[in-house]
Design a protein around this motif. Sequence first.
Motif, PDB file in Angstrom:
ATOM      1  N   GLN A  68       0.827  -1.207   0.000  1.00 35.43           N
ATOM      2  CA  GLN A  68       0.000   0.000   0.000  1.00 35.43           C
ATOM      3  C   GLN A  68       0.856   1.248   0.000  1.00 35.43           C
ATOM      4  N   LEU A  69       1.973   1.242   0.706  1.00 33.47           N
ATOM      5  CA  LEU A  69       2.880   2.386   0.705  1.00 33.47           C
ATOM      6  C   LEU A  69       3.519   2.558  -0.679  1.00 33.47           C
ATOM      7  N   ALA A  70       3.791   1.447  -1.345  1.00 28.44           N
ATOM      8  CA  ALA A  70       4.378   1.536  -2.698  1.00 28.44           C
ATOM      9  C   ALA A  70       3.389   2.140  -3.679  1.00 28.44           C
ATOM     10  N   ALA A  71       2.082   1.884  -3.472  1.00 28.85           N
ATOM     11  CA  ALA A  71       1.072   2.440  -4.370  1.00 28.85           C
ATOM     12  C   ALA A  71       0.973   3.956  -4.213  1.00 28.85           C
ATOM     13  N   LEU A  72       1.228   4.468  -3.022  1.00 31.42           N
ATOM     14  CA  LEU A  72       1.192   5.893  -2.785  1.00 31.42           C
ATOM     15  C   LEU A  72       2.387   6.616  -3.384  1.00 31.42           C
ATOM     16  N   ALA A  73       3.468   5.946  -3.568  1.00 29.21           N
ATOM     17  CA  ALA A  73       4.664   6.604  -4.059  1.00 29.21           C
ATOM     18  C   ALA A  73       4.684   6.793  -5.522  1.00 29.21           C
TER      19      ALA A  73
END
Length: 147
Positions: free
Chosen positions: A142-147
């Motif tokens: 999920q953090l990778a999707a925000l980046a």
Amino acid sequence: MSVVAFERKQDNGEWSEKELNTLAAAFGAAMARGIGRRWETGMTENGDAQFYLLGPLPEQVCELCVSRIGGRYVLEDGCGRLLFEHRNLERVALHAKAAVPSTSWLMVRAITLWFAIRNTIHEKVEPLLVEGEELFVQFVPQLAALA
């Protein structure tokens, strides 16, 4: 024919020099280790001779006891459990030498402390690390999707 009953010769409750030398030689290695062990003599309630191997100061717990009761030598541990019994003191001394606790109480306490710490880490800390790793695996995508 008449039978005359002779009185049994009573021990005076003291160890002979030869007996003390035999016992001191058996416990010599245990006392020479620098642990602070020493020996004492005493008597039972009935006046029988006793030899005690004492632990280090300050407690000086009795680790082994050799008693001479009616011509027999009795070897007991510090809790009063019978370890060996015989009429020959040299045989009793051999068993006493083998029965001397070789691990000091300080070492036993250190080993116990180590296992307690290890068990605490295994039971309490490892589950927290595993849960943290699972949370990390779930949130990284999920953090990778925000980046």
